[in-house]
Every structure is written in C-alpha cells, then in structure tokens.
Scaffold this active site. Structure first.
Site, PDB file in Angstrom:
ATOM      1  N   LYS A  89      25.469  23.325 -13.531  1.00 29.63           N
ATOM      2  CA  LYS A  89      26.615  24.163 -13.884  1.00 29.63           C
ATOM      3  C   LYS A  89      27.136  24.807 -12.613  1.00 29.63           C
ATOM      4  O   LYS A  89      26.387  25.088 -11.680  1.00 29.63           O
ATOM      5  CB  LYS A  89      26.218  25.246 -14.887  1.00 29.63           C
ATOM      6  N   MET A 127      24.167  36.535  -9.717  1.00 27.97           N
ATOM      7  CA  MET A 127      25.461  35.920 -10.099  1.00 27.97           C
ATOM      8  C   MET A 127      26.595  36.931 -10.051  1.00 27.97           C
ATOM      9  O   MET A 127      27.490  36.921 -10.887  1.00 27.97           O
ATOM     10  CB  MET A 127      25.356  35.316 -11.514  1.00 27.97           C
ATOM     11  N   ASP A 138      18.843  21.193 -12.905  1.00 24.35           N
ATOM     12  CA  ASP A 138      19.974  22.041 -12.557  1.00 24.35           C
ATOM     13  C   ASP A 138      20.429  21.782 -11.125  1.00 24.35           C
ATOM     14  O   ASP A 138      19.726  21.147 -10.331  1.00 24.35           O
ATOM     15  CB  ASP A 138      19.585  23.520 -12.687  1.00 24.35           C
TER      16      ASP A 138
END
Length: 290
Positions: free
Chosen positions: A75, A189, A52
């Site tokens: 991402k 997030m 990641d």
C-alpha cells in the site's frame, strides 16, 4: 501469475485439503537482521508469501524459501498502485484453503497500526487457523538506531504510539493532554501532517523548547535523523521532502540523540523501500515485477 486489484473467488469445494495455519509475521522496520528466528523459520518453509512494501528486499530475496510464490501486496498512500485490503484478505484465504503454507509478511510489528484485524476476521470467518508472530515495531527500531531511549530516566516514564492523518481524529481535550504530558510521543504515518501536529501542540500549551526528531527510513542503510524544537520546526525542517517511512519522536528524550547517536546520516535521495508500481503480481524468486 498475475492478478488485477479486484476481489478473488475463494474456493471452498475441496473440503479434504489440509489447511495449514496462516502466519501473520512482523518483518521489523528495515534492517533484515532484526527479523526474528521464528519469522525466518516460517519464511523458509513458506509456499506463498504476501508481502507489504515496507519489508526489506533482503528478507524476500535471501531469507525466504526460493521456491515460494512471492506476491507484493503493498500500500502507498496517495502514490502508486495500492492493493485493496479486501484483495489481500481474499488472496490470503484462497491460498490457505488450497492447502498452501502462507505467510502474510508485514513491515514492523503485526499489531501496531496495521490492518491485522481485517485479516484475522477473514481467517476466522473461513475457519482458517493462524498464528501471530511479532516483529520489532518502527518506533523501537527508529529510537534505538537514533540513540534515543524512549523512556529514559528523569525524562519520560511512558511512551505513546500515535498517528495523525486528518484533523478530526484528535479532540481538543486530547491535544491539551498531549501538550502537557511528560510522556514520549511517537507519531506513525504523520510526516505529511507534522506541521499541524506541531501547531496543535503549541496552541494547546506545549513548551516551545520541546525537541522532536524525524527518523527517515529507520534502521536501513539510508537512515537520516533530523532534529529541531517545536518552536523552530517550521523554519528548520518544515520544507523537507521526507522519504517514506518517516517516524516522529517528540519529548525530552530526543535531546539524548546528540550524545548517543551511533549511526551517521546516510544516503542522498534514494528510497530503500521501492515504490508500489504496476499491477499486483505473483512470482518466484527469479522473476521480475511487472
């Protein structure tokens, strides 16, 4: 070796190839020294690492088998070139079915706000063995490196891990519960929606003097901690352009930061975790990302 962000064909023809367990590994929140010994051992034996974006470059460059093929499958919400989860799933299965020793390397912990369920379903569907290796999740790393004990005595007896990315994911009843609770609230997030989080808590009766902390790029050399109260958030912190990742802690425990912070804010506008750019690329240790 280069891949476009499209689905990859999974080859089932070589039925006699030994299939090694895929290791789903948590890399921790940033500081490479928070990597577990088990994770280190698996990375040093890996032939393919699917990593990641929110993984320290030190882990990839210095702690991983130098002969391993490194594939960046990061991402990045609304910014840069993100790798579709379907592509990640299929690459992971494809390499495993070729008999490669595969590590799927994730920032933080494997099971907290990740797509591990999709990856587990893919592995089970293809009869590929696997193991799950936990890592230090961002909430624990950020709190520790900010000097904020999440369940400090007489301030909190529980902690909740949350995320808020759109208006319909939390009901009014739950907002009322969150506004009244003495639990420590940790939002993942949610930096871009923090203003709405604060508004909802206040609208549902939260104490306006409740403190909050925003921890940018936690546990890295560029960590910054910003504190305020629900009442003063908009004026004091509302205009900040926060670096990813940023984690939010809300509750009475935040007041302990002033007493127990053991790291000064560092860095300027740099980003420890580099943005996702270009196409999905696989390469060895000495190669460059396209």
């Amino acid at each position: 070796m280069q891949f476009n962000n499209t689905s990859q064909h999974i080859d089932h023809q070589n039925l006699h190839t030994e299939v090694h367990p895929v290791a789903l590994v948590g890399a921790g929140p940033g500081d490479p020294e928070l990597l577990t010994i088990k994770a280190l051992r698996l990375l040093q034996a890996a032939e393919v690492v699917l990593t990641d974006r929110l993984v320290s470059h030190v882990i990839v460059d210095e702690y991983t088998n130098p002969e391993a093929e490194i594939i960046y499958v990061g991402k990045q919400c609304r910014r840069g070139a993100s790798t579709p989860q379907r592509t990640i799933n299929e690459l992971m299965a494809d390499y495993a079915l070729q008999g490669k020793k595969v590590v799927r390397l994730k920032g933080g912990d494997v099971s907290i706000f990740s797509n591990v369920l999709d990856e587990l379903e893919t592995l089970v569907a293809h009869n590929i063995p696997y193991e799950i290796v936990p890592g230090v999740t961002a909430a624990l790393g950020a709190a520790a490196y900010a000097g904020i004990p999440l369940t400090a005595r007489n301030r909190s007896t529980a902690v909740r891990f949350l995320t808020y990315y759109k208006s319909d994911v939390v009901t009014d009843a739950y907002w009322s519960e969150l506004a009244r609770t003495r639990d420590t609230l940790v939002f993942y997030m949610s930096a871009e929606t923090l203003g709405r989080v604060v508004d909802q808590l206040l609208a549902h009766g939260a104490d306006a003097a409740t403190e909050l902390a925003i921890v940018e790029q936690a546990t890295t050399p560029l960590q910054k901690v910003h504190t305020s109260t629900l009442a003063h958030y908009a004026k004091e912190l509302g205009g900040l352009q926060l670096k990813s990742p940023s984690l939010v802690i809300i509750g009475k425990v935040v007041e302990l930061h002033r007493q127990f912070a053991w790291r000064a804010n560092q860095g300027g506008e740099e980003e420890y975790f580099k943005p996702v750019e270009g196409k999905l690329v696989a390469y060895g240790k000495d190669a460059k990302r396209a």
